[in-house]
Write an enzyme that holds these catalytic residues in place. Sequence first.
Site, PDB file in Angstrom:
ATOM      1  CG  ASP A   1       2.973   4.414  -7.398  1.00  0.00           C
ATOM      2  OD1 ASP A   1       2.343   4.344  -7.857  1.00  0.00           O
ATOM      3  OD2 ASP A   1       4.196   5.221  -7.703  1.00  0.00           O
TER       4      ASP A   1
ATOM      5  CE  LYS B   1     -13.071  -1.961  -9.258  1.00  0.00           C
ATOM      6  NZ  LYS B   1     -12.230  -2.596  -8.756  1.00  0.00           N
TER       7      LYS B   1
ATOM      8  CG  ASN C   1      -8.543  -5.621  -2.008  1.00  0.00           C
ATOM      9  OD1 ASN C   1      -9.635  -5.606  -2.168  1.00  0.00           O
ATOM     10  ND2 ASN C   1      -8.051  -3.966  -1.396  1.00  0.00           N
TER      11      ASN C   1
ATOM     12  CB  THR D   1     -17.158   0.909   3.116  1.00  0.00           C
ATOM     13  OG1 THR D   1     -17.121   1.923   2.865  1.00  0.00           O
ATOM     14  CG2 THR D   1     -16.713  -0.265   2.889  1.00  0.00           C
TER      15      THR D   1
ATOM     16  CE1 TYR E   1     -14.329   1.201  -8.382  1.00  0.00           C
ATOM     17  CE2 TYR E   1     -16.248  -0.321  -9.431  1.00  0.00           C
ATOM     18  CZ  TYR E   1     -15.575   0.200  -8.393  1.00  0.00           C
ATOM     19  OH  TYR E   1     -15.468  -0.410  -7.546  1.00  0.00           O
TER      20      TYR E   1
ATOM     21  CG  ASP F   1      -2.559   0.466   1.070  1.00  0.00           C
ATOM     22  OD1 ASP F   1      -2.601   2.004   1.020  1.00  0.00           O
ATOM     23  OD2 ASP F   1      -3.547   0.193   0.828  1.00  0.00           O
TER      24      ASP F   1
END
Length: 250
Positions: free
Chosen positions: A62, A159, A89, A190, A155, A36
Amino acid sequence: MNVQNKVILVTGGAGGLGAEMVELLCRNGARLYILDLDVQKGEALQAQMRQLSYSATFLKLDLTSEQAWQEVIAQIVTEAGRIDVLVNNAGINIRKPIEEMNFSEFNTMMSVNVGSVFLGTKYVLPVMRKQGGGAIINTSSVCGLIGHRYTPEAYTTSKGAVTLLTKAIASRYGHENIRCNSIHPSTVDTPLVQQMFKDPIKKQQRLDEVPLGRLATASDVANAVLYLASEEASFINGIALPVDGGVTCC
């Protein structure tokens, strides 16, 4: 599910869904590498896992840098000797419809959401081939299976690319005992979503589209990853697994 002693990498693993995956995989005996950019969250999660006597190491990465991927993969192989599972992920969502989004923003989303999967896969494949196999798990979305009226087009484009990249890898490398599968969550409960749901109209829109009548939880998504990473999934290759309460069947 048997992931005992597997060396597993999770991108975007420092927080949110990634942190839930890391904790569950650690709890089931895997050796985790948390990849991360967020050093503060990554080091905090590493400390939390180690306090519980789990094996977890944070490495700053990165995800859009080819050189950074090469260096991190080399470091992990030197330390752990192998890479059994890569969980791609990490992802972002710039919440603008196509008419408002500029091309630079579109490219940023494609670079993170697709480019990071491309690079991670590219550099773990030689490692997995040499050791005789492995598994790659890509976090896509219900938007990688269907058009979604409440989700920005960029988006959905990113995906969808992840979905077919997954199948392409599965078909080409399956004969080398390298499995590649994708998971497709619907809206996950979330803190960010709870903020969005302060608008009662948006909340009802999302709940109404789920036949089971509730949102996905982070645990629902992490459990799917645990299964696909496990020995019990050794004959599962190239699937697009919805974790969506039935959204994609409507």
